[in-house]
Design a protein around this motif. Sequence first.
Motif, PDB file in Angstrom:
ATOM      1  N   VAL A   1       0.853  -1.190   0.000  1.00  0.00           N
ATOM      2  CA  VAL A   1       0.000   0.000   0.000  1.00  0.00           C
ATOM      3  C   VAL A   1       0.889   1.240   0.000  1.00  0.00           C
ATOM      4  N   ASN A   2       0.643   2.141  -0.939  1.00  0.00           N
ATOM      5  CA  ASN A   2       1.336   3.426  -0.977  1.00  0.00           C
ATOM      6  C   ASN A   2       0.304   4.547  -1.026  1.00  0.00           C
ATOM      7  N   ALA A   3       0.760   5.758  -1.137  1.00  0.00           N
ATOM      8  CA  ALA A   3      -0.147   6.907  -1.109  1.00  0.00           C
ATOM      9  C   ALA A   3      -1.161   6.852  -2.241  1.00  0.00           C
ATOM     10  N   ALA A   4      -0.751   6.353  -3.404  1.00  0.00           N
ATOM     11  CA  ALA A   4      -1.666   6.298  -4.547  1.00  0.00           C
ATOM     12  C   ALA A   4      -2.761   5.257  -4.336  1.00  0.00           C
ATOM     13  N   THR A   5      -2.366   4.046  -3.900  1.00  0.00           N
ATOM     14  CA  THR A   5      -3.376   2.989  -3.721  1.00  0.00           C
ATOM     15  C   THR A   5      -4.266   3.262  -2.516  1.00  0.00           C
ATOM     16  N   ALA A   6      -3.746   3.981  -1.509  1.00  0.00           N
ATOM     17  CA  ALA A   6      -4.534   4.260  -0.311  1.00  0.00           C
ATOM     18  C   ALA A   6      -5.558   5.366  -0.527  1.00  0.00           C
ATOM     19  N   ALA A   7      -5.501   6.049  -1.675  1.00  0.00           N
ATOM     20  CA  ALA A   7      -6.423   7.151  -1.944  1.00  0.00           C
ATOM     21  C   ALA A   7      -7.848   6.661  -2.156  1.00  0.00           C
ATOM     22  N   SER A   8      -8.019   5.396  -2.499  1.00  0.00           N
ATOM     23  CA  SER A   8      -9.348   4.802  -2.676  1.00  0.00           C
ATOM     24  C   SER A   8      -9.420   3.513  -1.869  1.00  0.00           C
ATOM     25  N   PRO A   9     -10.615   2.995  -1.599  1.00  0.00           N
ATOM     26  CA  PRO A   9     -10.728   1.767  -0.800  1.00  0.00           C
ATOM     27  C   PRO A   9      -9.928   0.613  -1.392  1.00  0.00           C
ATOM     28  N   LEU A  10      -9.216  -0.100  -0.522  1.00  0.00           N
ATOM     29  CA  LEU A  10      -8.409  -1.241  -0.946  1.00  0.00           C
ATOM     30  C   LEU A  10      -9.292  -2.460  -1.173  1.00  0.00           C
ATOM     31  N   GLU A  11      -8.860  -3.335  -2.040  1.00  0.00           N
ATOM     32  CA  GLU A  11      -9.591  -4.583  -2.267  1.00  0.00           C
ATOM     33  C   GLU A  11      -8.601  -5.735  -2.262  1.00  0.00           C
ATOM     34  N   VAL A  12      -8.876  -6.721  -1.431  1.00  0.00           N
ATOM     35  CA  VAL A  12      -8.009  -7.890  -1.296  1.00  0.00           C
ATOM     36  C   VAL A  12      -8.815  -9.134  -1.638  1.00  0.00           C
ATOM     37  N   ARG A  13      -8.255  -9.982  -2.481  1.00  0.00           N
ATOM     38  CA  ARG A  13      -8.928 -11.238  -2.835  1.00  0.00           C
ATOM     39  C   ARG A  13      -8.104 -12.410  -2.313  1.00  0.00           C
ATOM     40  N   LEU A  14      -8.762 -13.261  -1.545  1.00  0.00           N
ATOM     41  CA  LEU A  14      -8.096 -14.425  -0.967  1.00  0.00           C
ATOM     42  C   LEU A  14      -8.431 -15.680  -1.764  1.00  0.00           C
ATOM     43  N   LYS A  15      -7.410 -16.510  -1.964  1.00  0.00           N
ATOM     44  CA  LYS A  15      -7.613 -17.794  -2.624  1.00  0.00           C
ATOM     45  C   LYS A  15      -7.917 -18.864  -1.582  1.00  0.00           C
ATOM     46  N   ASN A  16      -8.810 -19.780  -1.917  1.00  0.00           N
ATOM     47  CA  ASN A  16      -9.145 -20.873  -1.010  1.00  0.00           C
ATOM     48  C   ASN A  16      -7.931 -21.760  -0.768  1.00  0.00           C
ATOM     49  N   SER A  17      -7.777 -22.217   0.481  1.00  0.00           N
ATOM     50  CA  SER A  17      -6.736 -23.197   0.773  1.00  0.00           C
ATOM     51  C   SER A  17      -7.066 -24.512   0.089  1.00  0.00           C
ATOM     52  N   LEU A  18      -6.027 -25.259  -0.239  1.00  0.00           N
ATOM     53  CA  LEU A  18      -6.243 -26.607  -0.768  1.00  0.00           C
ATOM     54  C   LEU A  18      -6.786 -27.487   0.351  1.00  0.00           C
ATOM     55  N   VAL A  19      -7.704 -28.366   0.005  1.00  0.00           N
ATOM     56  CA  VAL A  19      -8.317 -29.251   0.989  1.00  0.00           C
ATOM     57  C   VAL A  19      -7.958 -30.690   0.656  1.00  0.00           C
ATOM     58  N   ALA A  20      -7.388 -31.379   1.634  1.00  0.00           N
ATOM     59  CA  ALA A  20      -7.063 -32.794   1.470  1.00  0.00           C
ATOM     60  C   ALA A  20      -8.003 -33.610   2.336  1.00  0.00           C
ATOM     61  N   LEU A  21      -8.619 -34.626   1.745  1.00  0.00           N
ATOM     62  CA  LEU A  21      -9.492 -35.506   2.513  1.00  0.00           C
ATOM     63  C   LEU A  21      -8.651 -36.368   3.451  1.00  0.00           C
ATOM     64  N   PRO A  22      -9.191 -36.707   4.630  1.00  0.00           N
ATOM     65  CA  PRO A  22      -8.379 -37.438   5.610  1.00  0.00           C
ATOM     66  C   PRO A  22      -7.847 -38.770   5.104  1.00  0.00           C
ATOM     67  N   GLU A  23      -8.630 -39.482   4.293  1.00  0.00           N
ATOM     68  CA  GLU A  23      -8.173 -40.789   3.821  1.00  0.00           C
ATOM     69  C   GLU A  23      -7.014 -40.655   2.834  1.00  0.00           C
ATOM     70  N   VAL A  24      -6.861 -39.461   2.236  1.00  0.00           N
ATOM     71  CA  VAL A  24      -5.741 -39.215   1.337  1.00  0.00           C
ATOM     72  C   VAL A  24      -4.503 -38.816   2.128  1.00  0.00           C
ATOM     73  N   ARG A  25      -4.706 -38.058   3.202  1.00  0.00           N
ATOM     74  CA  ARG A  25      -3.587 -37.497   3.970  1.00  0.00           C
ATOM     75  C   ARG A  25      -3.047 -38.470   5.010  1.00  0.00           C
ATOM     76  N   VAL A  26      -3.901 -39.230   5.688  1.00  0.00           N
ATOM     77  CA  VAL A  26      -3.457 -40.119   6.763  1.00  0.00           C
ATOM     78  C   VAL A  26      -4.181 -41.457   6.667  1.00  0.00           C
ATOM     79  N   ARG A  27      -3.621 -42.461   7.362  1.00  0.00           N
ATOM     80  CA  ARG A  27      -4.215 -43.799   7.328  1.00  0.00           C
ATOM     81  C   ARG A  27      -5.331 -43.971   8.343  1.00  0.00           C
ATOM     82  N   ASN A  28      -5.172 -43.380   9.532  1.00  0.00           N
ATOM     83  CA  ASN A  28      -6.162 -43.551  10.600  1.00  0.00           C
ATOM     84  C   ASN A  28      -6.612 -42.171  11.091  1.00  0.00           C
ATOM     85  N   PRO A  29      -7.644 -41.579  10.460  1.00  0.00           N
ATOM     86  CA  PRO A  29      -8.053 -40.214  10.807  1.00  0.00           C
ATOM     87  C   PRO A  29      -8.433 -40.042  12.268  1.00  0.00           C
TER      88      PRO A  29
END
Length: 402
Positions: free
Chosen positions: A84-112
């Motif tokens: 953020v600098n003086a130019a970008t702060a002159a108007s409302p900021l917008e942030v976009r978040l990416k979804n975390s990757l999701v691993a199913l328990p049977e894929v990640r571990v043997r005994n959930p």
Amino acid sequence: MKSSLLLLLVFLLGGSLAQAQAILLKGRVLDEKNQPVPYAGVGVVGAEVGTATNEAGEFLLRVPRLPQQLTVNSLGFEPAILNVNAATAASPLEVRLKNSLVALPEVRVRNPGQVAAELVQRASAKLARHQRDAMYGQAFYRQKQRHNGRYTEFMDAFYDVRFTAEGVSGWQLTQARYGQVSEETGVDMMNFSAAMRLIPVYDPKPSPRKVAVPLGPRATEQFVFQLREVLRDESGEVAVIDFRPRPELGQSALTGTLYLDMETATLRRMESRVPIADLMSLQFGEGTSLDSQNMHLTADFVSYQDSLSQLRAVRAEQRIVLRYNGRPDTTTLSGNLFFYRYAKGANTKGYKSTGVNYNDLRQARKGPYEPEFWRNREVLRASPAEERVIRDMEQQQAFGTF
């Protein structure tokens, strides 16, 4: 006739705001589907001071100078860095978040189930080693009440807070405003914030006389734990663990979900359904009866040293449906306690006990309303609906000394 409710928690649990001139940043956090991300943490990289988004994903953050790097994070999403600098702060900021990757328990571990139980035991042992470590901070609290869809109570407050792994152990009210619109029916909840302060996530001495919680020396004896999924992002992996009381437990207990770091077992979040019917005494007037009630509580934590975490925010919502002369009568209460600053080695004097009988509303009513103070000290940005409520209550002179 109004009904009075008193929260009876059966746990048997043994600064000023002066601010220098600052630059005010405004913005909004959205997900990949252009939907708001509520309660996301927003702060300056390398600083403890921060804020969080409101229900609409909006935030306010005061910074001493520009340029700055902001960090934005929320469980279930990959963290983001925004320059953020003086130019970008002159108007409302917008942030976009990416979804975390999701691993199913049977894929990640043997005994959930076994992996979940072992993580809980490790997290409990870590909390046990640091259960007496006192921490301090400054927190902002907002409480709202709606009656049949209409806002009838609104409170903002600043506190100096002392807390441990078990929960908030003491606080000092520094400034507050409380507004109320009179109603003939509904609920008078005199100490709703007691739930925010006194329902712990960790209990070092579980007892049948207490509400059972998912972290403690007898956690695996009292609860069933199941690994639902694993969230993955650049900072590591977080186990999403559902918990429920064992059928043979025979006492009141929380039900919900824990979020624990897969590598360190650090606590990141607890979401729970509270057995509020076991914790509350009800006093009804003639022609009034209870139809239903429920309560949900979420506690968020942030890392602060090594592999430990400290309380960042607590949010609670309770819905009470009464039957008044045969008609439904609904009251919804919500509270949000947010730590915007932590203090190291704070003075222990002045903190009052936060027992079940501590009445925030009574304390807030004692002081005069100072509108200029509140216009310049907002920590959590009011949502559009909250802004209307504040404006309407100011016009009705509903804030102030009672």
